[in-house]
Design a protein around this motif. Structure first.
Motif, PDB file in Angstrom:
ATOM      1  N   GLN A  77       0.675  -0.991   0.008  1.00 21.13           N
ATOM      2  CA  GLN A  77       0.260  -0.356  -0.129  1.00 21.13           C
ATOM      3  C   GLN A  77       1.208   1.196  -0.179  1.00 21.13           C
ATOM      4  OE1 GLN A  77      -1.684  -0.697   3.458  1.00 21.13           O
ATOM      5  NE2 GLN A  77      -3.716  -1.912   2.131  1.00 21.13           N
ATOM      6  N   LEU A  91      -6.465   4.959  -4.995  1.00 17.91           N
ATOM      7  CA  LEU A  91      -5.235   5.689  -3.835  1.00 17.91           C
ATOM      8  C   LEU A  91      -6.359   5.364  -2.772  1.00 17.91           C
ATOM      9  CD1 LEU A  91      -3.402   7.363  -2.772  1.00 17.91           C
ATOM     10  CD2 LEU A  91      -4.053   9.357  -3.682  1.00 17.91           C
ATOM     11  N   LEU A  96       0.842   6.377  -7.466  1.00 16.60           N
ATOM     12  CA  LEU A  96      -0.207   7.364  -7.691  1.00 16.60           C
ATOM     13  C   LEU A  96       0.454   8.380  -7.386  1.00 16.60           C
ATOM     14  CD1 LEU A  96      -2.483   4.547  -6.182  1.00 16.60           C
ATOM     15  CD2 LEU A  96      -2.631   4.933  -8.931  1.00 16.60           C
ATOM     16  N   VAL A  97       0.672   9.302  -6.052  1.00 18.12           N
ATOM     17  CA  VAL A  97       0.495  11.001  -5.833  1.00 18.12           C
ATOM     18  C   VAL A  97       1.641  11.039  -7.160  1.00 18.12           C
ATOM     19  CG1 VAL A  97       1.743  11.909  -4.336  1.00 18.12           C
ATOM     20  CG2 VAL A  97       0.365  10.503  -3.512  1.00 18.12           C
ATOM     21  N   MET A 124       0.991   4.347  -2.680  1.00 19.62           N
ATOM     22  CA  MET A 124       0.769   5.869  -2.671  1.00 19.62           C
ATOM     23  C   MET A 124       1.531   6.405  -3.334  1.00 19.62           C
ATOM     24  SD  MET A 124      -0.895   5.228   1.356  1.00 19.62           S
ATOM     25  CE  MET A 124      -1.976   4.026   2.031  1.00 19.62           C
TER      26      MET A 124
END
Length: 630
Positions: free
Chosen positions: A244, A378, A251-252, A248
C-alpha cells in the motif's frame, strides 16, 4: 454561549445554504466501475494477507518480501498478534506511512491550503503534526520497549507494568476510544469520496439513496479488512502496508503529473501568491494541530505495535524516522494542491460555491476519467491500510493477558486451527466495527470527530508517559508518578477542559449546519468555538495547551500527596494489588514477569547504586532504573 456561537456562524449562512442544496458533480467514474475498483483492490489485499501467512504459497525468491519470519523463540499465537521482531527498516517505514495516512488526508491539509487565512503555516502545521508522532516514538520507543520487556504489545502493557491494572484499564479505554473514532473517520471519508466521484449528492442532509450507497461502501471495507486481519493477523497488516505504501507513492506521482499538465489547474505566480500566505491564524492552527495530533497518536496502539515488530531498536528508530519524512511529504503535497485549487478560482471559494475541504477534488474535474479511477485506488489503499492496522491494534490492548490464559490457548477444530483467544478477539473487533459503520453512515464531520478524540487523549498523555521518569529530580519536586497520582492527573486534565468551557460560558455544542451535538459541561469537548475552521482559533489552541499541562501537574501533585499520606513504599505499589491478583488467579492469567522499580533521587546518583538481586548488570543505564528480577 449559544448566542455567541450563533453570531460566529452568521458569516457562514451562504455556506450552510449551499451545503444543503449541493448538486451532483460529474467526475467520470460510474457506480459499477467504482465497485469494480473497490472489489479489486480489497481482493488484492486479501490475497497478500493469505500469502503472508503461507495459506497461499509464494515463490522462494519473494518469500523475504511476502512472508514475515517468526522469531525462533516465539509462538505462532504471539506472532499472529504482534509480528514480533520481524520488520526491517523500510518495512517499518512503509508500514507507519501507509497505516498512518488514511483516506482523511485528502481533506486535512487541503482544507488548510485552500484557506488563505491559514495557508502555509496551516499546511506545515498539519504536516508536521502528522509526522511528529513517529519522531516522538523514535525517542520514547526504545525506553518503553526496555521497561516493558520483549513480550509486550503496546502501551497498555507499559501502563500495567509501570503503574498497575487501573492505569492499564484507563489507557486501554482511551486507546480504544481514539482508535474507534479513527475507524469511523476512515469509513466516513472513503464512503464520501466514492459517493462524490460517482456523482452522488453529498449535500447535508443526504438523500436516503445516497446514504444507502455510502453505507454499503463502509460495510464492504469494514467486512473485508476484518476478514483478512482475522485470518492473518498483524503480519498481514505489515505486508499489505508495504504494498500500500509503494502504491501510494506511485499514484501520488501520477496524480501530480495528471493534475499539473491540465491548463485550468495552472495558476499564475500572482494567483498563487494570493492563495499562499503566512498568517497568525495559520500559526495558531499549527500549534493546535501539533499538540492535538501528537497527544492522540501516543494512544494509537497501531504505532506501538510496530515498536515490538521492529527487529531491534536501531531498526525501529530508522524506520520511524523515514516513515515520518514520508508522511510529512504526502501531507504537504495535498496542502499545496489545496492552495492551487484556491488560486485558480478564488471567487468561487469566497462565495461558497466551492468549499476548502473539497479543494483537491475540484482539480480532478477536468482530468481524464482514468485518473479519477486511480484516485479511487489511492483512497481505497489509504483507508484499508489504516483500518486493518486499527483493527489489529484494538486487539493488542489485552493481547498479553489473553495469551497468558490457559483456556484461551485451546485450538478450535475449524480451518486454520485458531485458538479460542484469537477467535474471541476477532469477534470483539467485529462487534466494534458495527457501531463504527453506523456512525459513518451518519456522515459526521471527520475533523470534528478527531478533535473530540484528540482532546480526550490530551487529558492523559502526560500522566501516562511521565511514567518513564523513574528518578527524582530538582530535589524531589519531579517525583516518579504513582498509579493514584497518574489516575488523578487524568482527572485533572478532564477538569481543565470543563473549567475552560465554564470560563467561556459554553453550554451547547453546535456544528456549522446548526445541529446540536451535545449540551451541558462536557459539550466543550466538541470544541465548536465558531472559528474559521474546526482546528482554528485561540480558544482551541489554549485548550490544547492547558489540558496536558494540567494533567501532568496534577499527576505530580497527587503523587506527592499520595506518598505523603500512604508512605513511599505503599504508594509505589499498584492500587488494589491483592484484589487484582485474586481475579487474575481465578481467570487463570499467569502473572506477568513484572519489573519492580527502585525509585532513586537523581541528586544522589553519584553514589554507587546496588546491582539487581539477580546479580546482573543494569539493563537500562540510559534512564537509570534498577530492576529486581522476579
Amino acid at each position: 454561549s449559544a448566542q455567541s456561537i450563533e453570531v460566529g456562524y452568521k458569516k457562514k449562512k451562504k455556506k450552510l445554504l449551499a451545503l444543503t442544496t449541493m448538486t451532483k458533480t460529474e467526475y467520470g467514474p460510474t457506480v459499477g466501475g467504482a465497485w469494480g475498483i473497490l472489489a479489486s483492490v480489497l481482493a488484492s489485499f486479501t490475497f497478500l494477507a493469505f500469502v503472508s501467512r503461507e495459506y497461499i504459497p509464494s515463490p522462494k525468491f519473494l518469500r523475504h518480501i511476502l512472508v514475515p519470519q517468526m522469531n525462533k523463540d516465539g509462538s505462532s499465537d504471539d506472532f499472529f498478534l504482534s509480528a514480533r521482531s520481524s520488520a526491517s527498516t523500510m518495512t517499518l517505514a512503509l508500514s507507519f506511512f501507509a497505516s498512518g495516512m488514511g483516506a482523511w488526508v485528502v481533506y486535512g491539509t487541503t482544507e488548510m491550503g485552500a484557506n488563505p487565512e491559514l495557508s502555509w503555516l496551516g499546511v506545515i502545521g498539519y504536516s508536521s503534526a502528522s509526522a511528529f508522532p513517529a519522531l516522538i516514538i523514535c525517542l520514547l520507543g526504545p525506553k518503553v520497549r526496555r521497561m516493558t520487556g520483549e513480550n509486550a504489545f503496546g502501551t497498555t502493557d507499559f501502563a500495567r507494568q509501570r503503574y498497575g491494572r487501573l492505569m492499564q484499564l484507563a489507557v486501554a479505554g482511551i486507546s480504544i476510544f481514539y482508535m474507534f473514532i479513527f475507524i469511523v473517520a476512515e469509513l466516513t471519508s472513503i464512503s464520501n469520496i466514492y459517493a462524490l466521484l460517482v456523482g452522488k449528492d453529498i449535500g447535508i442532509p443526504a438523500a436516503p439513496l445516497e446514504k444507502g450507497y455510502t453505507s454499503s461502501i463502509s460495510w464492504t471495507v469494514a467486512a473485508v479488512t476484518v476478514f483478512y486481519t482475522a485470518v492473518a493477523g498483524v503480519p498481514a497488516s505489515i505486508v499489505t502496508d508495504k504494498f500500500q505504501g509503494v502504491m501510494m507513492v506511485c499514484l501520488v506521482i501520477i496524480l501530480v503529473i495528471a493534475i499539473s499538465v491540465e491548463p485550468s489547474n495552472q495558476p499564475s505566480l500572482d494567483q498563487f501568491n494570493t492563495a499562499s500566505n503566512w498568517t497568525v491564524d495559520g500559526f495558531v492552527a499549527a500549534v493546535t494541530l501539533i499538540l492535538a495530533v501528537c497527544s492522540a497518536e501516543m494512544f494509537n496502539q497501531g504505532n506501538w505495535q510496530r515498536v515490538w515488530a521492529a527487529k531491534d531498536e536501531k531498526t525501529m528508530v530508522k524506520g520511524f524516522a523515514i516513515g515520518s519524512a514520508m508522511v510529512f511529504l504526502l501531507m504537504m503535497f495535498f496542502g499545496v494542491m489545496g492552495m492551487i485549487s484556491y488560486a485558480v478560482d478564488p471567487n468561487s471559494f469566497g462565495t461558497y460555491a466551492k468549499f476548502a475541504y473539497l479543494s483537491f477534488f475540484y482539480l480532478l474535474i477536468p482530468v481524464p476519467t482514468a485518473v479519477n479511477y486511480l484516485v479511487l485506488v489511492l483512497v481505497t489503499a489509504l483507508a484499508a491500510s489504516s483500518i486493518d492496522t486499527l483493527q489489529n491494534a484494538i486487539i493488542s490492548v489485552f493481547s498479553r493477558d489473553i495469551l497468558s490464559i490457559p483456556k484461551c490457548q485451546v485450538k478450535l477444530d475449524i480451518p486454520t486451527k485458531p485458538t479460542l483467544g484469537a477467535v474471541t478477539t476477532r469477534v470483539l473487533v467485529m462487534a466494534i466495527n458495527v457501531p463504527a459503520v453506523f456512525m459513518a453512515s451518519q456522515r459526521f464531520d471527520v475533523i470534528t470527530l478527531f478533535l473530540v478524540a484528540d482532546l480526550v487523549c490530551a487529558t492523559a498523555v502526560l500522566p501516562v508517559f511521565l511514567g518513564l521518569i523513574t528518578e527524582k529530580h530538582l530535589y524531589g519536586i519531579f517525583t516518579p508518578i504513582t498509579e493514584l497520582g497518574g489516575l488523578l492527573g487524568i482527572v485533572s486534565g478532564v477538569s481543565a477542559v470543563l473549567v475552560n468551557g465554564a470560563i467561556l460560558n459554553f453550554t451547547e455544542a453546535v456544528n456549522m449546519w446548526g445541529e446540536v451535538l451535545a449540551t451541558g459541561p462536557f459539550s466543550y469537548f466538541w470544541l465548536t468555538n465558531g472559528s474559521i475552521c474546526a482546528l482554528c482559533g485561540t480558544k482551541t489552541m489554549i485548550t490544547f495547551i492547558v489540558t496536558p499541562i494540567a494533567g501532568g501537574l496534577g499527576a505530580l501533585l497527587f503523587s506527592h500527596l499520595d506518598i505523603l499520606i500512604r508512605g513511599e513504599e505503599e504508594a509505589r505499589e499498584p492500587l488494589f494489588g491483592a484484589f487484582w491478583r485474586k481475579i487474575e488467579a481465578k481467570a487463570g492469567i499467569a502473572e506477568v514477569e513484572k519489573p519492580k522499580y527502585k525509585f532513586v533521587n537523581a541528586a544522589k546518583k553519584d553514589n554507587k547504586t546496588p546491582e539487581m538481586d539477580s546479580g546482573e548488570d543494569s539493563v537500562n543505564s540510559e534512564i537509570e532504573v534498577e530492576i529486581n528480577a522476579i
